[in-house]
Write a protein that holds these residues in place. Structure first.
Motif, PDB file in Angstrom:
ATOM      1  N   SER A   1      38.630  37.156  33.373  1.00 13.36           N
ATOM      2  CA  SER A   1      37.287  36.617  33.141  1.00 13.36           C
ATOM      3  C   SER A   1      36.839  36.852  31.702  1.00 13.36           C
ATOM      4  CB  SER A   1      36.282  37.231  34.124  1.00 13.36           C
ATOM      5  OG  SER A   1      36.117  38.617  33.897  1.00 13.36           O
TER       6      SER A   1
ATOM      7  N   PHE B   1      35.923  33.855  29.188  1.00 13.92           N
ATOM      8  CA  PHE B   1      34.623  33.834  28.510  1.00 13.92           C
ATOM      9  C   PHE B   1      34.822  33.751  26.998  1.00 13.92           C
ATOM     10  CE2 PHE B   1      31.050  35.923  26.400  1.00 13.92           C
ATOM     11  CZ  PHE B   1      29.972  35.268  26.970  1.00 13.92           C
TER      12      PHE B   1
ATOM     13  N   SER C   1      28.323  31.817  32.726  1.00 12.54           N
ATOM     14  CA  SER C   1      29.659  32.409  32.855  1.00 12.54           C
ATOM     15  C   SER C   1      29.628  33.925  32.696  1.00 12.54           C
ATOM     16  CB  SER C   1      30.612  31.791  31.834  1.00 12.54           C
ATOM     17  OG  SER C   1      30.140  31.977  30.512  1.00 12.54           O
TER      18      SER C   1
END
Length: 287
Positions: free
Chosen positions: A25, A29, A89
């Motif tokens: 993640s 990002f 996000s």
């Protein structure tokens, strides 16, 4: 800089050491930040000036090496046109944690604050109940094989995670486990005996309940596979479903509700806690 702010006024959270094990993640990002920055026609140096963080920090975030704090996200959002992409996000960012599968890390963090956890397993003893010997047997059966360092890290993390049962006495831990799991002699007889002894010990804790789903049951509410549920301090519930090489955190209230209903029905179909312990004692005695 506006209000006298310079590139060195950034919060310590973002200027700390790089992430020891960058998560997927964080990398995703970072790629989004870089794409939006480039789309805005900004170099890293120009972007760093606008967000009031160093060029080095911007680079680290874009490469997934640092966890951005709220100030970075907000300023980066403004600098790239307020699309909302970064704010949205950022909610799903998770840190990498050695010894835990990437897809399980968010759930592991939720476990630490939950007021109630429910687990159904049909494949193996749930992680929170695993003995050290059992964990080692699982690691030794991994394909492809783990390195010695990765094996030891996994064992250490699993043992530390298990302390939740004792460190959170006001959190309830409920487990429903298939009888077939206890019939498997993973790691050999000694490991199986050690594992059964640990479950019998942990089940004596007031906040832990273990039930066995008998192999001869004619009804079964969770045939779709293993599942976990937890209740947050604010009363919201989350669910988690896992397969090979993946896992899914479920937040949709309707989907969580369906899983909750299945688990509740399963508990009524399983042996009572008392009868479950009697069965485990018999299995232990037959080793």
């Amino acid at each position: 800089m506006t209000n006298g702010a310079g590139v060195n006024d950034e919060p310590a959270v973002c200027e700390g050491e790089r992430e020891p094990d960058p998560s997927d993640s964080l990398r995703t990002f970072g790629a989004v930040v870089q794409a939006l920055r480039e789309n805005a026609g900004l170099s890293r140096a120009e972007f760093a000036e606008r967000v009031r963080f160093s060029k080095h920090t911007v680079e680290s975030v874009e490469l997934g090496r640092r966890m951005p704090d709220e100030a970075f996200v907000e300023r980066a959002e403004e600098a790239t046109g307020n699309t909302g992409a970064l704010r949205k996000s950022a909610r799903f960012l998770t840190r990498g944690e050695a010894g835990l599968a990437a897809w399980f890390r968010r759930w592991a963090r939720l476990e630490r604050v939950a007021v109630s956890l429910c687990t159904y397993e049909c494949r193996l003893v749930p992680g929170l109940l695993q003995s050290e010997g059992y964990v080692r047997a699982l690691c030794e059966n991994e394909i492809p094989p783990l390195s010695d360092d990765a094996l030891e890290t996994t064992v250490q993390v699993r043992m530390e995670r298990q302390q939740l049962l004792r460190e959170r006495p006001n959190t309830t831990f409920d487990f429903v486990i298939e009888e077939a799991v206890f019939m498997r002699r993973l790691g050999g007889t000694d490991v199986t005996a050690e594992q059964l002894d640990l479950i019998l010990e942990l089940s004596s804790l007031r906040n832990v309940t273990v039930q066995v789903m008998p192999a001869n049951s004619e009804q079964h509410a969770c045939l779709s596979g293993p599942v976990r549920l937890l209740e947050m301090p604010d009363g919201r519930w989350r669910a988690y479903s896992e397969g090979q090489e993946n896992g899914r955190l479920i937040a949709d209230p309707k989907e969580v509700s369906r899983i909750h209903m299945r688990y509740a029905r399963l508990r009524s179909q399983a042996l009572s806690p008392k009868d479950s312990m009697s069965l485990l004692v018999r299995i232990r005695g037959a080793l």
